[in-house]
Scaffold this motif. Structure first.
Motif, PDB file in Angstrom:
ATOM      1  N   GLU A   1      -7.314  24.623  19.766  1.00  0.00           N
ATOM      2  CA  GLU A   1      -7.259  23.095  19.817  1.00  0.00           C
ATOM      3  C   GLU A   1      -7.105  22.344  19.350  1.00  0.00           C
ATOM      4  N   LEU A   2      -8.263  22.535  17.952  1.00  0.00           N
ATOM      5  CA  LEU A   2      -8.276  22.378  16.782  1.00  0.00           C
ATOM      6  C   LEU A   2      -6.929  21.610  16.216  1.00  0.00           C
TER       7      LEU A   2
ATOM      8  N   LYS B   1      -4.103  22.288  17.528  1.00  0.00           N
ATOM      9  CA  LYS B   1      -2.742  21.421  18.205  1.00  0.00           C
ATOM     10  C   LYS B   1      -3.152  19.954  18.133  1.00  0.00           C
ATOM     11  N   VAL B   2      -3.943  19.820  17.628  1.00  0.00           N
ATOM     12  CA  VAL B   2      -4.018  18.116  17.139  1.00  0.00           C
ATOM     13  C   VAL B   2      -3.815  18.009  15.668  1.00  0.00           C
TER      14      VAL B   2
ATOM     15  N   ASN C   1     -17.857  16.914  15.448  1.00  0.00           N
ATOM     16  CA  ASN C   1     -16.734  17.772  15.922  1.00  0.00           C
ATOM     17  C   ASN C   1     -16.009  18.892  15.826  1.00  0.00           C
ATOM     18  N   PHE C   2     -15.443  19.255  14.506  1.00  0.00           N
ATOM     19  CA  PHE C   2     -14.356  20.042  13.855  1.00  0.00           C
ATOM     20  C   PHE C   2     -16.278  21.085  13.893  1.00  0.00           C
TER      21      PHE C   2
ATOM     22  N   ARG D   1     -17.513  22.143  16.526  1.00  0.00           N
ATOM     23  CA  ARG D   1     -17.586  22.836  17.574  1.00  0.00           C
ATOM     24  C   ARG D   1     -16.196  23.471  18.388  1.00  0.00           C
ATOM     25  N   PHE D   2     -15.651  22.927  17.227  1.00  0.00           N
ATOM     26  CA  PHE D   2     -14.022  23.618  16.660  1.00  0.00           C
ATOM     27  C   PHE D   2     -14.148  24.895  16.241  1.00  0.00           C
TER      28      PHE D   2
END
Lengths: 199, 781
Positions: free
Chosen positions: A186-187, A189-190, A56-57, A59-60
């Motif tokens: 987005e990344l 953000k979390v 997932n990393f 993808r951001f």
């Protein structure tokens, strides 16, 4: 994970509809088998989650254009040092793509081998030579991820941390920027923490 | 609803307009509303969908990195939209991940399904919009977002729409009502006007009223014009009808008046006719009396002269007397016919129907005709097959038969033959008279039954007909329910046939022809009437003799010598007539046998024969000997000579008549029959005689001056000693029904003065006197 309840339901249906003892006993055995597998997957192991995070990393994060085009056609996630994932990483990446590229996993033992890697997971086994490894990578456009404590404070880019039973991450924005990687807001953000500056 | 049918046209039109407007408005409002709701909902869905997408996009990382806090933070941005009640984010496998509640947290909704191939699904349920949308990140389903929004705006809109619709609807209806009330007049006003006009016309019957024409050119104006045209026509016809009615009434009045006048005239004329009829009747009655009285004298005296009663006549005298006889008889017949015909025409002919056998009545006619036939040498035959009784007036039947037979004799040449037949024919008895005479031409056959019509070319005979006989005959037959017909061939003869209504014979009255072999007592009456035994083998001969004798004597018959002996012994007759030529036994032998039997030796036997054997007959003990054919007077005279006369001391007869000629005639006739006679010329005188002398009977004329016959009868019947005295009435008067009834009640006999009165008179007198004696002796013992 979606299938399990469906299968269960089917068997409930079978059980309800059929009344013969034999069929009931077979159903019971099957139920037990599936139930165990369901429970096994219900609580993913730490490294299964971490494997998903690795993917997932990717993808951001935007790599510089020359890196992605220059590579040989696959988006490679490398594991440096002792592989803590076992089968989990390969299982997670199987069939996954990023853009037009296939996503593949590779195990390396030296930082020099990380030339083709877009993401490099540095195993906790490499904690002692972490600085050397970081040094060796230089400003290469490789997203470094590790669960070695204090990783982000040692110019590591993303450090996986355990918060309660959750796996969270911290980001060293200075490191990524200097490597020419762009992280999505987005990344950020979390992320539990976003570091800037030398630390 | 049903009442609407009975609304006036204007109301109907208004209602229709209103209905149309209302329906159109409702449809329009409904359509707008529906469209607005639809578009509003679409907008709502689009709005929520956008929000779902934004939320989805903003929670991708949170989802991927299990950061539910971050997701909830993102969701809390929905607080800006006051209609979002609840939002929920699920992991791709459907686990609830993060949720947002506007107010109090409620139950977590299980993940809603999204159809495969779709990214979004929504529904309106329970007053909210539910929308589910899958969160796609880089082409991969990453999670699911569900938003529940209330329809607050929609409901507000609906409410405001409802208010607007109601207001617009009502306002439009009011406007529509106003417009339709105004516009419907264009159609309804002329129609209502027309209806009012027509109602007035039909109510007042005033066809001069016209409906107001409409300025419009439409069906209604056409209708009004047509109605007006119709009214025009009706008015014209009504006028014509009125005129015709008036004419008709006028005509009826005129006709009624004419009719009244005509009625009055008719009434007058009727009275005149009645008076005339009465006068005619009176005239006929007096005529019949006035004409018959002198004629009776002529006929009677010439009869007596011809019989040689006052003394023998020489040949010339006898011929003259015969001429007188013939002429007067013809005249009498003529008068009788005319009187009969006038009675028939006046409807005054009275028929006295009784039931009798033709065979019984026939001899009485034959006895009258037989002399004529014998004189003309015409054979008379009879074939009597009928066994039925007929219902008819016996006297008139005899008249009919007499007329036919006398005609037959008249038109049959010497040596000819006449036969009388009588047969049963269903409900009728058919009597026919056939002759071998000159016959009647076909063209004449139609007219012979008409009055005063005589067939030409038959005048050669000395005895001219009256021309009335057949006409009377036809009327008499028809009045008794029969018919008369004629068949004839010129030169060969004629056959007249008439019918009489038949009555089935009952066992009580047995036709004589049924048992011809058995002798029987034909007229059983009082023992005092002398009995004559007729012995002859021929039935017609026996019957002819019986008819000669019957009124005066009782008759028994035998057809053979042996039977004659037996009957003579059994019946002990007062006299016997004996035929000599009989099969099986000679009459002379019978005579001898009768003489030899002590029981019958005293009975006088009169021989009747065509053979002249007088000497032998007398030698064998015959009382008299007559040569056949025997005429009635001759036979009677002979029998009277040998049978003791019934007259005795109180058998004197009182003759009462105002006509001396009639008196003389009657005296002569009765004296010759052995009666003592006293004559008086008036009723008063008769009463004087009766007061002083005992008489056996009265022979009374009715029409007399001063005290007439009826008064005499009344006096006699009031006198106790005389009330049983026999009275015989002899008259030429035409009697009324009442008079006949009176006479039948009060007297013992009624004789009409006509041609064949003499023998009847003698017989009647005998009967009456014997009856009286019998009653007297019965009373004494």
């Amino acid at each position: 994970m979606n299938r399990a309840p469906a299968t269960l339901q089917e068997h409930h249906g079978l059980w309800r509809d059929r009344s013969s003892l034999l069929r009931r006993s077979i159903a019971a055995v099957l139920w037990l088998l599936f139930a165990s597998s369901v429970f096994g997957q219900d609580k993913p192991s730490e490294y299964q989650v971490k494997a998903a995070y690795l993917y997932n990393f990717g993808r951001f994060v935007d790599w510089p254009a020359e890196v992605t085009t220059a590579t040989t056609g696959s988006f490679t996630i490398c594991v440096l040092g002792e592989d803590p994932f076992g089968q989990a990483l390969d299982a997670t990446l199987a069939g996954e793509t990023r853009g037009n590229q296939k996503v593949a996993a590779r195990r390396i033992s030296n930082p020099q081998e990380a030339v083709d890697c877009q993401i490099l997971f540095i195993s906790s086994s490499e904690a002692k030579r972490l600085n050397k490894i970081i040094e060796a990578l230089g400003n290469r456009a490789v997203l470094t991820v590790s669960d070695i404590p204090q990783f982000s404070q040692h110019r590591g880019m993303i450090e996986l941390v355990l918060e309660g039973n959750r796996i969270r991450f911290e980001v060293n924005l200075t490191a990524t920027q200097s490597a020419g990687l762009t992280l999505s807001s987005e990344l950020l953000k979390v992320a539990t923490a976003v570091r800037k500056g030398r630390d | 609803m049903l009442n609407i049918r009975n609304y006036s046209i204007s109301k109907k039109l208004t209602w229709m307009n209103m209905l149309v407007s209302a329906v159109a408005l409702l449809l329009a409002c409904g359509g707008f509303c529906a469209y607005d709701l639809y578009s509003f909902r679409s907008a709502l869905v689009s709005n929520v969908s956008t929000q779902a997408q934004i939320i989805g996009d903003n929670t991708v990382s949170a989802l991927l990195f299990n950061d539910d806090h971050s997701a909830e933070k993102t969701l809390s941005a929905l607080a800006a939209n006051q209609h979002v009640m609840y939002a929920q984010i699920y992991t791709p496998d459907g686990r609830p991940f993060a949720s947002y509640w506007r107010n109090h947290p409620g139950e977590t909704r299980p993940v809603p399904a999204i159809a495969s191939g779709q990214t979004q699904n929504y529904w309106f349920r329970d007053g909210h919009l539910g929308l589910v949308r899958s969160i796609i990140f880089q082409g991969k389903p990453t999670g699911i977002v569900y938003i529940r929004s209330d329809l607050g705006a929609t409901n507000d809109r609906l409410k405001s729409y409802a208010v607007i619709i109601v207001v617009v609807f009502l306002a439009s209806l009011v406007v529509a009502l106003l417009i339709s009330r105004l516009s419907q007049r264009v159609i309804s006003e002329p129609v209502m006007q027309l209806a009012r006009t027509v109602r007035i016309v039909s109510h007042e019957k005033n066809y001069s009223i016209r409906a107001a024409t409409s300025p419009n050119r439409d069906e209604v104006s056409t209708l009004i014009e047509s109605v007006n045209e119709m009214l025009e026509q009706i008015q014209q016809r009504d006028g014509a009808l009125q005129r015709a009615h008036g004419d008709l009434e006028q005509r009826v009045r005129e006709r009624t008046a004419q009719l009244a006048v005509a009625n009055k005239e008719l009434d007058l004329r009727n009275r005149e006719v009645e008076r005339a009829t009465q006068m005619k009747s009176k005239f006929l009655a007096s005529m019949s009396h006035e004409l018959r009285t002198p004629l009776n004298a002529i006929v009677g005296f010439s009869d007596l002269l011809a019989e040689g009663a006052p003394g023998p006549l020489n040949v010339k005298q006898k011929r003259f007397v015969d001429h007188i006889k013939q002429g007067s008889t013809h005249l009498l017949q003529l008068i009788n016919d005319i009187l009969d015909l006038s009675k028939i025409e006046a409807g005054q002919l009275e028929l006295h129907s009784e039931e009798f056998l033709v065979q019984d009545a026939l001899p009485e006619v034959l006895s009258t005709i037989d002399p004529l036939a014998v004189a003309k040498n015409v054979r008379l035959e009879q074939k009597l097959e009928s066994k039925s009784l007929v219902k008819a007036d016996r006297v008139r039947f005899k008249q009919v038969l007499y007329n036919l037979l006398s005609n037959a004799v008249k038109f049959t040449p010497k040596g000819g033959q006449i036969s009388v037949e009588c047969v049963d024919d269903c409900d009728f008895v058919r009597v026919s008279v056939t002759d071998t005479g000159i016959g009647i031409r076909p063209e004449d056959q139609k007219v012979v039954f008409e009055e005063f019509r005589q067939v030409d070319g038959n005048a050669s005979d000395t005895q001219q007909g009256t021309g009335l006989g057949l006409a009377i005959t036809k009327r008499l037959v028809e009045q008794q329910g029969g018919q008369i017909s004629l068949e004839s061939e010129l030169g060969k003869g004629s056959r007249f046939t008439f019918t009489l209504i038949a009555v089935k014979p009952t066992s009580k009255i047995r036709p004589a022809a049924e048992e011809p072999s058995k002798p029987s007592v034909m007229v059983p009456s009082g023992r005092l009437t002398p009995l004559v035994l007729i012995v002859d083998d021929e039935v017609p001969a026996r019957e002819l003799l019986a008819s000669y004798l019957e009124p005066e004597y009782r008759v028994a018959m035998a057809e053979s010598g042996a039977e004659a002996l037996k009957e003579a012994q059994r019946l002990r007759p007062d006299a016997i007539t004996l035929d000599l030529m009989m099969p099986g036994s000679n009459g002379l032998e019978t005579l001898v046998a009768l003489r030899q039997n002590p029981a019958t030796a005293d009975i006088p036997v009169i021989i009747l024969s065509i053979v002249d054997q007088k000497q032998v007959g007398f030698a064998l003990g015959a009382a008299d000997y007559l040569i056949k054919p025997v005429r009635k007077p001759t036979l009677l005279e002979a029998i009277r000579r040998h049978v003791p006369a019934p007259a005795d001391e109180d058998s004197s007869i009182l003759l009462v008549d105002d006509d001396p000629k009639a008196l003389e005639l009657l005296e002569e006739a009765l004296r010759s029959a052995g009666y003592e006679v006293q004559s008086v010329r008036s009723g008063a005188r008769a009463l004087e005689v009766l007061a002083n002398k005992v008489v056996g009977a009265i022979l009374l004329d009715l029409l007399m001056p001063d005290i007439d016959g009826f008064q005499v009868i009344r006096h006699v019947r009031q006198e106790p000693t005389l009330k049983d005295l026999p009275i015989l009435v002899m008259t030429a008067k035409n009697l009324s029904r009442e008079e006949i009834a009176l006479l039948n009640r009060e007297t013992q006999g009624l004789l009409q003065k006509d041609s064949s009165w003499k023998h009847q008179l003698v017989a009647e007198v005998g009967r009456v006197i014997r009856g009286h004696k019998l009653a007297k002796s019965a009373g004494q013992s």
